[in-house]
Write an enzyme that holds these catalytic residues in place. Sequence first.
Site, PDB file in Angstrom:
ATOM      1  N   ASP A  35    -159.175 -24.390 -56.367  1.00  0.00           N
ATOM      2  CA  ASP A  35    -158.588 -24.609 -57.684  1.00  0.00           C
ATOM      3  C   ASP A  35    -157.433 -23.636 -57.929  1.00  0.00           C
ATOM      4  OD1 ASP A  35    -158.351 -25.872 -60.105  1.00  0.00           O
ATOM      5  OD2 ASP A  35    -159.842 -24.627 -61.104  1.00  0.00           O
ATOM      6  N   HIS A  52    -149.592 -27.704 -54.230  1.00  0.00           N
ATOM      7  CA  HIS A  52    -150.642 -28.299 -53.402  1.00  0.00           C
ATOM      8  C   HIS A  52    -150.354 -28.069 -51.913  1.00  0.00           C
ATOM      9  CE1 HIS A  52    -152.715 -30.161 -56.743  1.00  0.00           C
ATOM     10  NE2 HIS A  52    -151.600 -30.734 -57.149  1.00  0.00           N
ATOM     11  N   LEU A 149    -167.214 -26.274 -35.211  1.00  0.00           N
ATOM     12  CA  LEU A 149    -167.032 -26.147 -36.661  1.00  0.00           C
ATOM     13  C   LEU A 149    -166.934 -27.544 -37.245  1.00  0.00           C
ATOM     14  CD1 LEU A 149    -166.471 -24.263 -39.156  1.00  0.00           C
ATOM     15  CD2 LEU A 149    -164.047 -24.699 -38.750  1.00  0.00           C
TER      16      LEU A 149
END
Length: 300
Positions: A35, A52, A149
């Site tokens: 955020d 972003h 991962l």
Amino acid sequence: MSWISDYQYEWHERLAMKIMRSGGYIPRHIAFVMDGNRRYAKSQHLRCIEGHSHGFDKMAKTLRWCLDIGIKEVTTFAFSIENFKRSDDEVNGLLDLAREKFRDLINDEPKLNEYSIRIMVIGNINLLPEDLQKLIAKAMIITEHNDKLFLNIAFSYTSRDEITQSVETILKLGDELKPEDINERLIEECLYTRHSPPPDLIFRTSGETRISDFMMWQLSTTVIYFTNILWPEITLWNFLSGIFAYQRASIRLESFKRQKRLEHAQQAKNCNYYSERIQHFLRTLDSYRKNVLLSLSTSN
């Protein structure tokens, strides 16, 4: 920029990572609510989409830190279904950025295979443009055999929708199920996170102290860490502070988590979870989801 940063550690950062690895529990699964991208853009006098883009670059560094400290699974909240309510310019910009980054990911397949990173997108991708659905499907297919991962990208996601989709899956594929088969455990097995353990740690940036409809079903044993830093400004030290908070909490939490695992196993036994009828349904579910991805990834 690659999905995995070639982050260059200073000597004191390497020392801190080593101390953290040897000093206590490392979360197996960490989830990030990334955020603050828009506020960062505003503070730097940038266009919203540039915020972003900076946020994605920071995700690449964070994945590097996760790999190096020994975390096995990462979930990132990249795009909420609620984000469709934003302005057309921002939504279109986010979808274009996603197209760019998934194309980069596909082109970066050798590096993903080198680090053995598997990509899973969790969310209602039917709400996305078809060309983006195809890119997402291809990214998932080309990395499906990697196992060092696991990177889950929550895109076009909310927890309420995930639970709703789980129930709809049972109605759609569960013709052979009996009423007594439908219970909490079966709903859980139909979530997007069917093959993932619950997050050990949720890490939320920007000072917001809420969950925002993210993985609400999965959080009963999760440590939640909030920090005021905006996501594009997160540093290794902020990351390690979250890991340290988890280690402190784990001293009290481990016995509770063991108890929950025992209860989960007993619940499976009580509800006949291992019956051939339910296991056949779950195999059908996995096959159905795989075929959807294959169909998307190979379509013109």
